[in-house]
Design a protein around this motif. Structure first.
Motif, short mmCIF file in Angstrom:
data_model
loop_
_atom_site.label_atom_id
_atom_site.label_comp_id
_atom_site.label_asym_id
_atom_site.label_seq_id
_atom_site.Cartn_x
_atom_site.Cartn_y
_atom_site.Cartn_z
N ALA A 72 10.30 75.41 44.92
CA ALA A 72 10.05 74.57 43.75
C ALA A 72 10.47 73.12 43.95
N THR A 73 11.54 72.90 44.70
CA THR A 73 12.02 71.54 45.00
C THR A 73 12.63 71.56 46.40
N GLY A 74 12.95 70.39 46.89
CA GLY A 74 13.68 70.31 48.16
C GLY A 74 15.05 70.94 48.04
N MET A 75 15.73 70.69 46.92
CA MET A 75 17.05 71.28 46.72
C MET A 75 16.98 72.80 46.66
N ALA A 76 15.89 73.35 46.14
CA ALA A 76 15.72 74.80 46.12
C ALA A 76 15.64 75.33 47.55
N ILE A 97 24.63 62.50 54.67
CA ILE A 97 23.44 63.27 54.34
C ILE A 97 22.95 62.89 52.94
N TYR A 98 21.77 63.36 52.59
CA TYR A 98 21.17 63.10 51.27
C TYR A 98 22.19 63.41 50.17
N GLY A 99 22.29 62.52 49.18
CA GLY A 99 23.29 62.64 48.12
C GLY A 99 23.27 63.98 47.39
N VAL A 169 17.64 71.49 60.38
CA VAL A 169 17.34 70.05 60.37
C VAL A 169 16.53 69.74 59.11
N ASP A 170 17.03 68.80 58.32
CA ASP A 170 16.26 68.27 57.19
C ASP A 170 15.35 67.19 57.75
N ASN A 171 14.06 67.49 57.79
CA ASN A 171 13.09 66.61 58.46
C ASN A 171 12.27 65.78 57.46
N HIS A 191 12.34 70.74 54.24
CA HIS A 191 11.67 69.54 53.74
C HIS A 191 11.82 69.43 52.24
N SER A 192 11.92 68.21 51.78
CA SER A 192 11.58 67.93 50.40
C SER A 192 10.12 67.48 50.51
N THR A 193 9.20 68.37 50.11
CA THR A 193 7.77 68.02 50.19
C THR A 193 7.40 66.99 49.12
N THR A 194 8.35 66.79 48.18
CA THR A 194 8.24 65.72 47.18
C THR A 194 7.93 64.38 47.83
N LYS A 195 8.38 64.21 49.07
CA LYS A 195 8.35 62.91 49.72
C LYS A 195 7.05 62.77 50.54
N TYR A 196 7.17 62.62 51.87
CA TYR A 196 5.97 62.29 52.65
C TYR A 196 4.92 63.40 52.68
C1 LIG Z 1 14.70 64.10 48.21
C2 LIG Z 1 15.41 64.75 49.32
C3 LIG Z 1 15.93 66.05 49.18
C4 LIG Z 1 15.84 66.82 47.87
O1 LIG Z 1 14.55 67.11 47.51
P1 LIG Z 1 14.04 67.31 45.98
O2 LIG Z 1 12.61 67.58 46.17
O3 LIG Z 1 14.33 66.03 45.26
O4 LIG Z 1 14.81 68.44 45.41
C5 LIG Z 1 16.56 66.61 50.28
N1 LIG Z 1 16.69 65.94 51.45
C6 LIG Z 1 16.21 64.68 51.60
C7 LIG Z 1 16.38 63.99 52.91
C8 LIG Z 1 15.56 64.05 50.55
O5 LIG Z 1 15.10 62.81 50.71
#
Ligand SMILES: *Cc1c(COP(=O)(O)O)cnc(C)c1O
Length: 379
Positions: A72-76, A97-99, A169-171, A191-196
């Protein structure tokens, strides 16, 4: 197959009924059984859904993994991976690392019996020193956010392998187009697919990729048990976004490079952090493990010359917002926004200052973006 071909075609040919070119959305919670004990591969959408499966197949192919789970999210995704551990286990990770990951580890999981060492991951001796008999996992984020420190994937993963530790690895920052951690021996990529990967700032999502069947099954089990799988609608949006990933990444990178070069020469800017600048101290490592520089950069504003609040107020094209990786350029203040959850102590350890500004370069005209920065940086 080239990654550009995989991005467009993998996982997409899913409609045998009407041969639609685009993967259909299956917005259903449940699936009809044909008879007792017999169904067509799906029974309930929390555990599996054809639209989500198409996305999972695609992301796994891009990363060069065996399988993926879309969350559902990257944090999930990150939460799910932590469930592979047991109370008493110890994790070594970076202090930059990511906050949100930092908060999850330090506040949530540390209270549930898992301990963490937040260290300077660029220092291999420090990584070695941090490993204890109870260490089970090394959590790597490279480049780091927002100062773009590079962790040596091969060296750290090599060290972990000797001690039989899981490496994750968080890519998110580079995407599989610019970095593929499995090639350096990683066990899991998140991955947070929210991003790229989605790339259009219109969905939140995450993914966990593994290159080991047993591990993949465990992860899928936890995604289902925890109930963190991605909705079919959101999975469909990410699958749509991913098709242009290679072309977007090239454009993000081109713009970031131009913006970084402009900022580096500006009298109101004290320092620029970008992996594509010769001034980045880790060029050898960057060239060794990254296929590109990505679209993220940061800089230190000289607030004796330009006031922080005034600078942000003057921006016309860059939008003051958290998040990153979308087609539109975003600018933000990590100290009070994206990284505020780290607290003053964590912020200091990571090297972020009150003058650090982070940019996610979009795909607009670089000339327009630079002009926007130029006018905002005027005294
Ligand atoms: C945004 C981000 C996350 C968290 O992802 P969400 O989709 O916001 O839950 C984790 N790691 C990195 C590097 C991010 O940029």
């Amino acid at each position: 197959m080239d990654i550009r071909t995989k991005a467009v075609l993998t996982g997409t040919a899913k409609d045998t009924q009407y041969n639609s070119v685009i993967t259909p959305i299956y917005p259903t919670s449940t699936f009809r059984f044909e008879e007792l004990g017999k169904h067509k591969g799906y029974d309930y959408t929390r555990s599996g859904n054809p639209t989500r499966a198409a996305l999972e197949e695609n992301i796994a192919a891009l990363e060069g993994g065996l399988g993926a789970s879309a969350t559902a999210t990257g944090m999930a995704a990150i939460t799910t991976v932590l469930f592979l551990l047991e109370p008493g286990d110890h994790v070594v990770t970076g202090n930059d690392i990511y906050g949100g990951t930092y908060r999850l580890f330090k506040d949530v999981f540390a209270k549930r019996g898992i301990s963490f060492s937040f260290i300077h991951m660029m220092d291999l001796a420090a990584v070695k020193k941090a490993i204890r008999p109870s260490t089970r996992m090394i959590w790597i984020e490279t480049p780091s956010n927002p100062l773009l420190h590079i962790v040596d994937l091969e060296a750290v993963i090599g060290l972990a392998k000797k001690k039989k530790l899981l490496t994750v690895v968080d890519n998110t920052f580079l995407s599989p187009y610019f970095q593929r951690p499995f090639e350096s021996g990683a066990d899991i990529v998140v991955h947070s697919t929210t991003k790229y990967l989605n790339g259009h700032s219109d969905v939140v999502g995450g993914a966990i990729v593994s290159n080991n069947k047993l591990l993949g099954e465990k992860i899928h089990y936890f995604v289902n048990a925890l109930g963190v799988s991605q909705s079919p609608f959101d999975a469909w949006l990410v699958l749509r976004g991913i098709k242009t990933l290679p072309y977007r990444m090239e454009a993000h990178q081109r713009n970031a490079q131009k913006i970084a070069s402009f900022l580096e020469g500006h009298p109101s800017v004290k320092q620029v952090y970008f992996t594509g600048l010769e001034s980045h101290p880790q060029q050898t490592l960057i060239k060794k493990q990254m296929k590109g520089f990505g679209g993220m950069l940061a800089f230190e504003l000289d607030t004796k010359k330009v006031l922080l609040k005034g600078f942000f107020k003057k921006m016309k094209l860059f939008q003051l917002a958290e998040s990153l990786g979308g087609v539109e350029s975003l600018i933000e203040h990590p100290w009070s926004m994206s990284h505020a959850s780290m607290g003053p102590e964590g912020l200091k350890a990571s090297g972020i200052t009150k003058e650090t500004i982070r940019i996610s370069a979009g795909i607009e005209s670089p000339d327009d973006l630079i002009e926007d920065l130029r006018q905002a940086l005027q005294k």
